[in-house]
Scaffold this active site. Sequence first.
Site, PDB file in Angstrom:
ATOM      1  N   ASP A  36      22.084   1.191   0.727  1.00 56.11           N
ATOM      2  CA  ASP A  36      20.866   0.877   1.483  1.00 56.11           C
ATOM      3  C   ASP A  36      20.286   2.096   2.209  1.00 56.11           C
ATOM      4  O   ASP A  36      20.742   3.220   2.001  1.00 56.11           O
ATOM      5  CB  ASP A  36      21.146  -0.265   2.465  1.00 56.11           C
ATOM      6  CG  ASP A  36      22.017   0.172   3.629  1.00 56.11           C
ATOM      7  OD1 ASP A  36      22.796   1.135   3.462  1.00 56.11           O
ATOM      8  OD2 ASP A  36      21.925  -0.434   4.707  1.00 56.11           O
TER       9      ASP A  36
ATOM     10  N   LYS B 158      30.553   0.202   8.316  1.00 59.83           N
ATOM     11  CA  LYS B 158      30.669  -0.131   6.909  1.00 59.83           C
ATOM     12  C   LYS B 158      30.219   1.080   6.113  1.00 59.83           C
ATOM     13  O   LYS B 158      29.519   1.931   6.629  1.00 59.83           O
ATOM     14  CB  LYS B 158      29.887  -1.383   6.564  1.00 59.83           C
ATOM     15  CG  LYS B 158      28.412  -1.403   6.955  1.00 59.83           C
ATOM     16  CD  LYS B 158      27.880  -2.826   6.756  1.00 59.83           C
ATOM     17  CE  LYS B 158      26.368  -2.928   6.941  1.00 59.83           C
ATOM     18  NZ  LYS B 158      25.981  -2.999   8.358  1.00 59.83           N
TER      19      LYS B 158
HETATM   20  C1  VG1 Z   1      22.251  -8.101   9.052  1.00 56.96           C
HETATM   21  C2  VG1 Z   1      23.449  -8.615   8.289  1.00 56.96           C
HETATM   22  C3  VG1 Z   1      24.740  -8.199   8.995  1.00 56.96           C
HETATM   23  C4  VG1 Z   1      24.752  -6.686   9.181  1.00 56.96           C
HETATM   24  C5  VG1 Z   1      23.497  -6.236   9.905  1.00 56.96           C
HETATM   25  C6  VG1 Z   1      23.408  -4.732  10.028  1.00 56.96           C
HETATM   26  O1  VG1 Z   1      22.213  -8.684  10.336  1.00 56.96           O
HETATM   27  O2  VG1 Z   1      23.400  -9.997   8.151  1.00 56.96           O
HETATM   28  O3  VG1 Z   1      25.834  -8.642   8.246  1.00 56.96           O
HETATM   29  O4  VG1 Z   1      25.887  -6.291   9.920  1.00 56.96           O
HETATM   30  O5  VG1 Z   1      22.347  -6.691   9.200  1.00 56.96           O
HETATM   31  O6  VG1 Z   1      23.484  -4.123   8.775  1.00 56.96           O
HETATM   32  P1  VG1 Z   1      21.280  -9.939  10.691  1.00 56.96           P
HETATM   33  O7  VG1 Z   1      21.476 -10.145  12.168  1.00 56.96           O
HETATM   34  O8  VG1 Z   1      19.898  -9.569  10.303  1.00 56.96           O
HETATM   35  O9  VG1 Z   1      21.772 -11.074   9.870  1.00 56.96           O
HETATM   36  V1  VG1 Z   1      22.526  -2.790   8.446  1.00 56.96           V
HETATM   37  O10 VG1 Z   1      23.018  -2.207   6.966  1.00 56.96           O
HETATM   38  O11 VG1 Z   1      21.046  -3.411   8.670  1.00 56.96           O
HETATM   39  O12 VG1 Z   1      22.908  -1.731   9.666  1.00 56.96           O
HETATM   40 CO    CO Z   2      22.576  -0.348   6.638  1.00 55.53          CO
END
Ligand code: VG1
Ligand code: CO
Length: 542
Positions: free
Chosen positions: A276, A375
């Site tokens: 991503d 992650k």
């Molecule tokens: C989303 C995902 C979550 C992840 C977060 C940040 O959050 O569901 O699993 O940890 O994004 O990932 P939410 O609250 O929109 O469901 V990243 O790669 O955006 O830093």
């Molecule tokens: Co991310």
Amino acid sequence: MIRTVPTTPFDDQKPGTSGLRKKVPHFQQPNYVENFVQSIFDSLENFAGKTLVIGGDGRYFNREVIQVALKMAAANGFGRVLVGRGGILSTPAASHVIRKFRAFGGIILSASHNPGGPTEDFGIKYNIGNGGPAPEKYTNAIYARSREITEYRILEAPDVDLDVIGTTMLGQMQVEVIDPVADYAALMETLFDFDAIRAAFAGGFRMAFDAMSAVTGPYATEILENRLGAPRGTVRNGTPLPDFGGHHPDPNLVHARDLHDTMMAADAPDFGAASDGDGDRNLIIGRGIFVTPSDSLALLAANAHLAPGYAAGLKGIARSMPTSAAADRVAEALGIGIYETPTGWKFFGNLLDAGLATICGEESAGTGSDHVREKDGLWAVLLWLNILALRKQSVRDIVEAHWAEHGRNYYARHDYEAIETAAANDLVAALRDRLPDLPGQEVAGLTIAAADDFAYLDPVDGSSSAHQGIRVLFEGGSRAVFRLSGTGTSGATLRVYLERFEPDPARHGLATAEALAEVIAAAEALAGIRARTGRTQPDVIT
Ligand code: VG1
Ligand code: CO
């Protein structure tokens, strides 16, 4: 000269699941960035003379905010800042640099998988000294401070040249521009069997990696093509662009459609992957088979011992609550602990620090281990490559053998994006009100075994987090979970997580939508999504 600038608070600087995320024009309001950065510094103690790490995913506005953050770090008394060349550090690389150089903390500029550009998304996140996202006690303090801030401090100085590796002074503070890839690539070499992977590529193993014009490009090119010998062109869209080429840098079947199509073609490569915007997520697709992130977590945990870094076995597995229970079955088989946390990587840090878990994962395409405290997209890809190189089987064969052994957790997430905030809140509130009456009820042919509003008690520091998602568990192991996103920037996003466990290998070949039909109908019957949001179908299914 250090200037102290009077300011007035903004009332919307509450960090979400992963930092503060808003549209770029919102961040461009006078003092908006400065207020938030000062609120971070004001809520920290004893960092005078210490090291801070700064880097971002290269999206629009990255460089401007880095200059502000550097000058404010200098004015607030940091002794040294390590910043990635060009202002670039993937999220996992930033986590590693914080840990490797024993920094006090780090500021990561990213809105992750959200689109970038002059009218798209930007984000700022603070990471603590263990390399992980600041836990809630920090983000709550930052938010509280942002509500009462009256001034910020900034050094008046020319911009730092971010494009030349080396050390310069910013007032009394040292600024070191570092190679964003080198430390991270070296870490990966310590964890995985690079010789085995190199031999596989030399023997004709083919792979397609889509960097989605985001931050992972330089990392993937260096590691996959330069160090592991994958042919040039294995990495696609490998140059980071400020607007990600106009796409969503979200590695799912909707936004990584090209990769999906490549992998479903008759002449598909052996292995496909994507990451991503900020490099912490991963998408895994074998020839003709998509691997759900929940299955990927389970498979990686079951096979991790094949990689040198995990040869001693795992201490435990942690997964976010909405992630499927596939990993639980692996933990049970291995006789190790399994931990269920709220959504967001900040909840894994304590478990990793305490040595309770080695591998963690989320259904949203996030997997990682105790090598950093974020992650890590490329890490997951390399662990897959390591496993494939040693087992010498196709992705499909490995996945199907796993299902045969442990059972299959059919899984999907339905996202309803940019719905009206009030309608979304009402939907969740209505479900919450009905929780006590749900057990025993029958909906769409399924009987409800239990239902709750997920709350987490951190086993390490005893902190608690309530209202982390509505869980409805059905008899037979199926489940529907409802929660609102904490990373979106317009309206609300409703996420509905759907799962069904199927132990019988004769029924492992169903299409996901077919396998989940009853659970999907039950979720609609319970929440009244159509009536409340006006949507007849999800915007994104992953
Ligand atoms: C989303 C995902 C979550 C992840 C977060 C940040 O959050 O569901 O699993 O940890 O994004 O990932 P939410 O609250 O929109 O469901 V990243 O790669 O955006 O830093
Ligand atoms: Co991310």
